[in-house]
Design a protein around this motif. Structure first.
Motif, mmCIF file in Angstrom:
data_model
loop_
_atom_site.group_PDB
_atom_site.id
_atom_site.type_symbol
_atom_site.label_atom_id
_atom_site.label_comp_id
_atom_site.label_asym_id
_atom_site.label_seq_id
_atom_site.Cartn_x
_atom_site.Cartn_y
_atom_site.Cartn_z
ATOM 1 N N LEU A 144 -0.625 13.542 0.875
ATOM 2 C CA LEU A 144 -0.246 14.088 -0.098
ATOM 3 C C LEU A 144 1.249 14.715 1.116
ATOM 4 O O LEU A 144 0.904 14.983 1.625
ATOM 5 C CB LEU A 144 -0.761 15.673 -0.669
ATOM 6 C CG LEU A 144 -1.433 14.422 -1.487
ATOM 7 C CD1 LEU A 144 -2.599 15.633 -1.639
ATOM 8 C CD2 LEU A 144 -1.215 14.488 -2.403
ATOM 9 N N ASP A 145 2.600 15.162 0.811
ATOM 10 C CA ASP A 145 3.500 15.643 1.270
ATOM 11 C C ASP A 145 3.863 14.132 2.106
ATOM 12 O O ASP A 145 4.680 15.411 3.417
ATOM 13 C CB ASP A 145 3.494 16.699 1.334
ATOM 14 C CG ASP A 145 4.427 17.964 1.904
ATOM 15 O OD1 ASP A 145 5.888 17.253 0.808
ATOM 16 O OD2 ASP A 145 4.431 19.117 2.372
ATOM 17 N N THR A 146 4.021 12.968 2.433
ATOM 18 C CA THR A 146 4.659 12.410 3.448
ATOM 19 C C THR A 146 5.388 11.372 2.907
ATOM 20 O O THR A 146 4.794 11.151 1.754
ATOM 21 C CB THR A 146 3.208 12.013 4.120
ATOM 22 O OG1 THR A 146 2.188 10.987 3.108
ATOM 23 C CG2 THR A 146 1.814 12.483 4.972
ATOM 24 N N LEU A 147 6.397 10.902 3.807
ATOM 25 C CA LEU A 147 7.278 9.765 3.085
ATOM 26 C C LEU A 147 6.517 8.579 2.802
ATOM 27 O O LEU A 147 6.526 7.674 2.010
ATOM 28 C CB LEU A 147 8.436 9.437 4.204
ATOM 29 C CG LEU A 147 8.925 10.943 4.416
ATOM 30 C CD1 LEU A 147 10.300 10.425 5.687
ATOM 31 C CD2 LEU A 147 10.066 10.847 3.443
ATOM 32 N N PRO A 148 5.278 8.688 3.877
ATOM 33 C CA PRO A 148 4.608 6.748 3.890
ATOM 34 C C PRO A 148 4.139 7.245 2.371
ATOM 35 O O PRO A 148 4.607 5.934 2.009
ATOM 36 C CB PRO A 148 3.544 7.116 4.889
ATOM 37 C CG PRO A 148 4.641 7.359 5.942
ATOM 38 C CD PRO A 148 4.684 8.617 5.126
ATOM 39 N N GLY A 149 3.436 8.005 2.206
ATOM 40 C CA GLY A 149 3.538 8.301 0.333
ATOM 41 C C GLY A 149 3.983 8.356 -0.419
ATOM 42 O O GLY A 149 3.900 7.345 -1.593
ATOM 43 N N LEU A 150 5.384 8.764 -0.243
ATOM 44 C CA LEU A 150 6.351 8.289 -1.809
ATOM 45 C C LEU A 150 7.076 7.415 -1.525
ATOM 46 O O LEU A 150 6.728 6.876 -2.901
ATOM 47 C CB LEU A 150 7.577 9.338 -0.834
ATOM 48 C CG LEU A 150 7.967 10.115 -2.454
ATOM 49 C CD1 LEU A 150 7.288 10.218 -3.146
ATOM 50 C CD2 LEU A 150 8.721 11.691 -1.681
ATOM 51 N N ILE A 151 6.854 6.906 -0.618
ATOM 52 C CA ILE A 151 7.378 5.140 0.136
ATOM 53 C C ILE A 151 6.038 4.243 -0.822
ATOM 54 O O ILE A 151 6.509 3.375 -1.271
ATOM 55 C CB ILE A 151 7.931 5.028 1.058
ATOM 56 C CG1 ILE A 151 8.366 5.473 1.403
ATOM 57 C CG2 ILE A 151 7.568 2.975 1.251
ATOM 58 C CD1 ILE A 151 8.848 5.361 3.481
ATOM 59 N N LEU A 152 4.851 4.362 -1.405
ATOM 60 C CA LEU A 152 3.764 3.515 -1.285
ATOM 61 C C LEU A 152 3.942 3.770 -2.752
ATOM 62 O O LEU A 152 3.467 2.673 -4.020
ATOM 63 C CB LEU A 152 2.655 4.028 -1.109
ATOM 64 C CG LEU A 152 1.166 3.522 -1.056
ATOM 65 C CD1 LEU A 152 1.681 1.405 -1.148
ATOM 66 C CD2 LEU A 152 -0.156 3.750 -1.469
ATOM 67 N N MET A 153 4.316 5.517 -3.704
ATOM 68 C CA MET A 153 4.338 5.868 -4.641
ATOM 69 C C MET A 153 5.561 4.728 -5.788
ATOM 70 O O MET A 153 5.309 4.048 -6.511
ATOM 71 C CB MET A 153 4.795 6.959 -4.816
ATOM 72 C CG MET A 153 4.161 6.766 -5.890
ATOM 73 S SD MET A 153 2.871 7.251 -6.926
ATOM 74 C CE MET A 153 3.083 5.745 -7.936
ATOM 75 N N TYR A 154 7.306 4.810 -4.616
ATOM 76 C CA TYR A 154 7.785 4.374 -5.272
ATOM 77 C C TYR A 154 7.821 2.669 -6.076
ATOM 78 O O TYR A 154 8.362 1.918 -6.304
ATOM 79 C CB TYR A 154 9.072 4.944 -4.874
ATOM 80 C CG TYR A 154 9.147 6.686 -4.804
ATOM 81 C CD1 TYR A 154 8.812 7.450 -5.813
ATOM 82 C CD2 TYR A 154 10.352 7.104 -4.670
ATOM 83 C CE1 TYR A 154 9.166 8.183 -6.222
ATOM 84 C CE2 TYR A 154 10.634 7.927 -4.187
ATOM 85 C CZ TYR A 154 10.209 9.163 -5.808
ATOM 86 O OH TYR A 154 10.956 10.409 -5.471
ATOM 87 N N THR A 155 7.246 2.048 -4.235
ATOM 88 C CA THR A 155 7.675 0.758 -4.450
ATOM 89 C C THR A 155 6.144 0.032 -5.603
ATOM 90 O O THR A 155 6.586 -1.081 -6.114
ATOM 91 C CB THR A 155 6.466 0.199 -2.824
ATOM 92 O OG1 THR A 155 7.006 0.803 -1.634
ATOM 93 C CG2 THR A 155 6.418 -1.356 -2.653
ATOM 94 N N THR A 156 5.059 0.703 -5.746
ATOM 95 C CA THR A 156 4.524 0.480 -7.211
ATOM 96 C C THR A 156 4.822 0.929 -8.204
ATOM 97 O O THR A 156 4.867 0.147 -9.838
ATOM 98 C CB THR A 156 2.715 1.692 -6.855
ATOM 99 O OG1 THR A 156 3.354 2.667 -6.796
ATOM 100 C CG2 THR A 156 2.212 0.872 -5.603
ATOM 101 N N MET A 157 5.800 1.576 -8.573
ATOM 102 C CA MET A 157 5.963 1.876 -9.130
ATOM 103 C C MET A 157 8.017 0.598 -9.626
ATOM 104 O O MET A 157 7.922 0.335 -11.084
ATOM 105 C CB MET A 157 7.294 3.496 -9.315
ATOM 106 C CG MET A 157 8.040 3.212 -10.250
ATOM 107 S SD MET A 157 8.898 5.340 -10.330
ATOM 108 C CE MET A 157 10.111 5.061 -9.061
#
Length: 283
Positions: A144-157
């Motif tokens: 949560l509130d991390t760039l690796p998490g955001l990158i992972l979320m956008y990758t799956t999207m």
């Protein structure tokens, strides 16, 4: 006294020029309709808050840069987060999606169409229906509130988008080219790196631009999975709606700064985008 009538060829030419002129005029009108909200937003960014809320709207005013000065401090960290998340997720989506698209296009099995349909079906799922398990998963993994998490979320999207579009591009490459490469002793890796990738560069450019735009504009997952440290520009814009009210002029300035990088990049890459979309991704 004799009169000469206009020949059919001349009348047809005049009709053609009239239709072309009307079509051009219609095109300009449609473009103006679509650009009007963007132009109004940019115009409001240079107004004061009182001028932005005035009724009837203020058209003649003295421009001010105060709204951009107020937004600039929080803009740079959010811009960095958006760039890292959008570029990182696009790169990761291509690293995972390009080999999958190549395998499904060049070496399809009986389940290839089913796999493509299943991947596309993940885009039909409403985001609000999966946000709770995603939030719990990200919390347990400390993403949560991390760039690796955001990158992972956008990758799956963006992964289904990359696989579907690149599959369409790769199927446009004639099979005879791969067969000739096999006769010359080329391996699967050589077919991928020396044939598929160079010949599909227009498609890669178009798909990458679309993936970047989708990641850049995404707001729902960013609002729910980030707060401050990894907040992208889509979350940064929401800071101007507070309990004190909506700061419309500052919001317009922040939105202008947010869309400016995409507009510049899209303008630079428009030729590659048009070429890529006409290569085979849109059917």
């Amino acid at each position: 006294m004799t009169t000469t009538s206009t020949s059919p060829a001349v009348r047809a030419r005049r009709g053609f020029h009239t239709r072309r002129w009307l079509l051009t005029l219609l095109t300009y009108l449609i473009t103006a309709v679509f650009l009007f909200p963007l132009a109004w937003m940019i115009l409001a960014a240079f107004k004061t808050e009182a001028q932005a809320f005035a009724t009837p709207p203020v058209v003649l005013f003295t421009p001010t840069l105060d709204n951009f000065h107020r937004a600039w401090g929080a803009y740079l960290p959010a811009l960095t987060n958006s760039l890292v998340a959008a570029l990182g997720s696009t790169l990761l989506a291509f690293v995972l999606g390009l080999p999958a698209a190549f395998a499904l296009a060049v070496y399809p099995t009986r389940r290839a169409q089913g796999v493509l349909t299943w991947m596309l079906s993940t885009k039909f799922m409403p985001a609000v229906g999966v946000i709770v398990p995603l939030f719990l998963l990200f919390r347990n993994l400390h993403l949560l509130d991390t760039l690796p998490g955001l990158i992972l979320m956008y990758t799956t999207m963006n992964l289904p988008l990359v696989v579907w579009m690149m599959h369409s591009y790769l199927t446009e490459i004639p099979a005879a080219i791969y067969e000739a490469a096999k006769v010359d002793g080329a391996s699967v890796g050589q077919e991928f790196f020396r044939i598929a990738l160079p010949l599909s560069m227009p498609g890669i450019s178009a798909t990458a631009l679309l993936a970047l735009i989708f990641a850049w504009n995404e707001v729902f997952f960013a609002l729910n999975l980030t707060s401050s440290a990894a907040a992208p520009l889509s979350v940064f814009i929401g800071q101007f709606k507070t309990s004190q009210g909506l700061f419309w002029a500052q919001l317009s300035a922040a939105a202008t700064l947010t869309v400016l990088p995409v507009l510049v990049f899209g303008w630079i890459a428009q030729r590659q985008l048009i070429r890529g979309l006409s290569f085979g991704a849109v059917k």
